[in-house]
Structure formats: C-alpha cells, structure tokens
Design a protein around this motif. Structure first.
Motif, short mmCIF file in Angstrom:
data_model
loop_
_atom_site.label_atom_id
_atom_site.label_comp_id
_atom_site.label_asym_id
_atom_site.label_seq_id
_atom_site.Cartn_x
_atom_site.Cartn_y
_atom_site.Cartn_z
N ILE A 1 4.61 15.03 18.05
CA ILE A 1 5.77 14.96 18.68
C ILE A 1 5.44 14.68 20.21
CG2 ILE A 1 7.92 16.21 19.35
CD1 ILE A 1 7.41 18.10 16.99
N ILE B 1 13.41 19.50 19.90
CA ILE B 1 13.52 19.13 18.55
C ILE B 1 14.56 20.37 17.80
CG2 ILE B 1 11.62 17.96 18.40
CD1 ILE B 1 10.18 20.30 17.44
N ARG C 1 16.50 14.10 17.05
CA ARG C 1 15.58 13.58 16.24
C ARG C 1 14.53 12.69 17.12
NH1 ARG C 1 20.42 12.17 12.66
NH2 ARG C 1 19.82 13.09 10.53
N GLY D 1 18.77 16.55 10.38
CA GLY D 1 18.54 16.42 12.14
C GLY D 1 19.04 17.97 12.43
N ASN E 1 9.59 19.39 6.38
CA ASN E 1 8.98 18.38 7.54
C ASN E 1 7.54 18.12 7.74
OD1 ASN E 1 11.84 18.57 8.76
ND2 ASN E 1 11.34 19.94 10.07
N ALA E 2 6.79 18.91 7.59
CA ALA E 2 5.35 18.74 7.54
C ALA E 2 4.88 17.53 6.71
CB ALA E 2 4.50 19.98 7.50
P1 ADP Z 1 15.19 16.30 10.44
O1 ADP Z 1 16.49 16.58 9.10
O2 ADP Z 1 15.61 15.13 11.19
O3 ADP Z 1 13.99 16.29 9.93
P2 ADP Z 1 14.93 18.79 11.84
O4 ADP Z 1 15.79 19.51 12.64
O5 ADP Z 1 14.32 19.42 10.63
O6 ADP Z 1 15.39 17.32 11.49
O7 ADP Z 1 13.68 18.18 13.07
C1 ADP Z 1 13.98 17.57 14.15
C2 ADP Z 1 13.15 16.49 14.73
O8 ADP Z 1 11.89 16.99 14.89
C3 ADP Z 1 12.77 15.35 13.26
O9 ADP Z 1 13.80 14.52 13.45
C4 ADP Z 1 11.56 14.99 13.99
O10 ADP Z 1 11.60 13.85 14.81
C5 ADP Z 1 10.98 16.24 14.51
N1 ADP Z 1 9.90 17.12 13.74
C6 ADP Z 1 9.97 18.07 12.89
N2 ADP Z 1 9.00 18.67 12.27
C7 ADP Z 1 8.05 17.68 12.64
C8 ADP Z 1 6.78 17.70 12.35
N3 ADP Z 1 5.99 18.54 11.49
N4 ADP Z 1 6.00 16.34 12.80
C9 ADP Z 1 6.54 15.67 13.71
N5 ADP Z 1 7.77 15.35 14.00
C10 ADP Z 1 8.33 16.77 13.56
#
Ligand code: ADP
Length: 259
Positions: free
Chosen positions: A194, A202, A208, A221, A161-162
């Motif tokens: 975020i 989240i 998302r 997600g 994610n990062a």
């Molecule tokens: P996804 O598969 O969409 O990444 P996650 O459950 O891992 O789903 O994360 C949910 C949401 O949280 C992401 O869609 C994103 O909008 C936000 N997110 C997660 N990690 C980060 C990050 N490091 N920086 C910014 N936004 C993040």
C-alpha cells in the motif's frame, strides 16, 4: 464559522455591549460531508451490479439465450453480480449494527489460538485457488475475553485481504505472540503493498487503493472499516506497515481481559 450574538443591557434601554459567540463548525461540516459521501458511495456501489444484472438479463431475453455458450456465460455474470450485491448489503448492515450507540459485544472466554487455527482451513481453500501459500505459527492455548464471532470476522477479513492482494506464488503468514496483558496477532503478506500516503485512509468506508483489483476479488471496500470497529470495541489496536511491491503486515493487539 458560525456566529451568534446578543446585546448586553445595563438596565433600561442602554446597552453596554454585545456578546458574540463564534462556533467553529469545521468538524460538523466535515461530518456532514462524510455522511453525504457515504450515501453517494453506497448508491454507486449498489448501482453498478444492478446495471450489469439488468443489462445481461435483457440481452438474454432479447435472443442471446438461444446461444448456449452465451447463456451460460451471462448467467455466470448475473450470479457473480448478485453475489456482490449480497456481500455489500451484508457488510452495510454489519457496519450499521457496529455503529449503533447501543451496540454491545458478547464477551466470553475465547481461546484465541484455537479461534485462529479454526479459520485456517477456510482461508487455505481460498489461498489454494489463488496459488498463494499460507503459513502459521500457532499452537497452544491462550484464553482472552472477547466476542468470538466478531474476532473471527476480524481475522477472516485480514487473511482474505492478504490472499487477495498477493500475486500468485506469494506467501501469507499468520503469527501469534503472547505479551504481558495483551496478545499480538500479525497477518503479513509479500503482495502488492500500500503506498505510504494511502495507508491512513484504508480504514475509511469504501476507500480502496486499486478499485478494479478490489472489485475483482469480491471486495466491498468495507472490510477494514468493520475490522477497525471490532478491534476498537475490544479496546485493542490495529496498525499497518507496508511497502509497495514488497508486502503488508497488519498487527492487532487485544487486551487479555475486557474492561
Ligand atoms: P476491500 O473489500 O476492497 O478489500 P477493505 O476495506 O478490506 O476493502 O480494504 C480497503 C483497501 O485496502 C483495499 O481495497 C486495498 O486497496 C487495501 N488493502 C487491504 N489489505 C491489503 C493488503 N493485505 N495488501 C495490500 N492492500 C491491501
């Protein structure tokens, strides 16, 4: 609110009063609504790639196949969309496993620093492709009790994610600190961040901040919902600090001994 009532008799046919019981079913209704939303979300998430796979295969069969460039381009889309379906189904199965009452971690001695170090080359590949720098301050050994394959999932998800939510030339940092009874691992980035009002959401399934961005990077997600489950099953905690356009830090604390 749900009300049930019954009369109180004082012998014979004379009744003294009536008992009314009020049930506050707000929580139940809320749970039911969440279940319905989940089913609707899953259906929608499955439908999108299937519609696209069908559409592109039909177009190919209708004649587009004869154009070699188009053939290649459409097949790439079909491959990507079926990959998305696969990740989605994998994550859904994972989540349903974690949510079962009889779910158990496989607790063993884990060298957590080594586990983190082993993930780095895999994330590095992904980071290079996206032109994001990956740093870490890890070295040494720290044994904790935990489920190593689940813990790998946690940090893989946070690191991926990062990288995904950080623009080109950005930086991702993995750090480790040993506390008295716990270890503390932070994954931080200087990416998109975020919005404050969305931080609490989240960890919800399918939530998302930016749908297009998540889909584009192959996100389902469900990653953070899975992460939170695993951390809590270890009796640990996860917290987030984030500023829009500056970056995000996820901090996981895990107890050294599993009790
Ligand atoms: P996804 O598969 O969409 O990444 P996650 O459950 O891992 O789903 O994360 C949910 C949401 O949280 C992401 O869609 C994103 O909008 C936000 N997110 C997660 N990690 C980060 C990050 N490091 N920086 C910014 N936004 C993040």
């Amino acid at each position: 609110l749900e009300v049930t009532g019954a009369p109180i008799f004082s012998g014979g046919k004379n009744w003294k009063g009536i008992v009314l019981v009020f049930h506050d079913i707000t929580d139940l209704k809320h749970l039911e609504q969440m279940r319905k939303d989940f089913v609707a979300n899953v259906s929608h998430e499955l439908k999108t790639p299937i519609t696209s796979i069908r559409g592109f295969s039909e177009t190919l069969l209708d004649g587009a196949m004869k154009d070699e460039a188009m053939l290649e381009q459409f097949l790439q889309i079909i491959l990507k969309e079926s990959g998305r379906l696969q990740s989605l189904i994998q994550d859904l199965l994972e989540l349903s496993k974690l949510e079962r009452e009889d779910f158990n971690l496989t607790i063993e001695q884990v060298d957590i620093q080594r586990l983190l170090n082993d993930l780095l080359p895999i994330v590095e590949q992904h980071a290079e492709k996206r032109d994001v720098e990956l740093h870490s301050q890890i070295g040494g050994q720290t044994r904790i009790q935990g489920d190593s394959s689940r813990l790998k999932q946690v940090f893989m998800n946070l690191l991926t994610n990062a990288v995904n939510y950080t623009p080109e030339k950005g930086k991702v940092n993995l750090s480790f600190e040993e506390l008295e009874d716990q270890v503390m691992i932070s994954v931080s980035d200087n990416g998109v961040g975020i919005p404050e009002e969305e931080i609490s959401r989240i960890f919800e399934r399918f939530y998302r901040v930016d749908k297009a961005r998540s889909r584009n990077s192959g996100g389902t997600g469900l990653g953070l919902a899975i992460v939170k489950h695993i951390v809590e099953a270890h009796h640990g905690t996860i917290s987030v600090e984030s500023v829009v356009d500056e970056g995000t830090t996820f901090t996981v604390k895990l107890p050294k001994t599993f009790t």
